[in-house]
Design a protein around this motif. Sequence first.
Motif: not given
Length: 94
Positions: A49-61
């Motif tokens: 769809x051209x959209x994604x909301x991705x939740x990850x553990x804090x500090x992953x980025x």
Amino acid sequence: MEQQSHTYRLTWHGITIRVVHTPRRWSAIENLEIRSIAPAGAPLPITATGYRSHFIPIGTVDVHGGDVVAQLDEEATKPDWRAHIEASRQGELF
């Protein structure tokens, strides 16, 4: 405490993409929102769809770099995306 979001723009295979990174949301999770904006809603290897909301553990980025282009490149090697590209080139009659 929710930290301020940061917005980035990038171009991947001719598609302009907006990435919004929120380092801390609801004091519990980190969030990446990825949206194709030109052309609007263009499919990406990580979302049809051209959209994604991705939740990850804090500090992953911070730990892994959050390289969206590398993720797109990796997903683009998978059979589903390659089939999508091939079908897009040929056009579909039905």
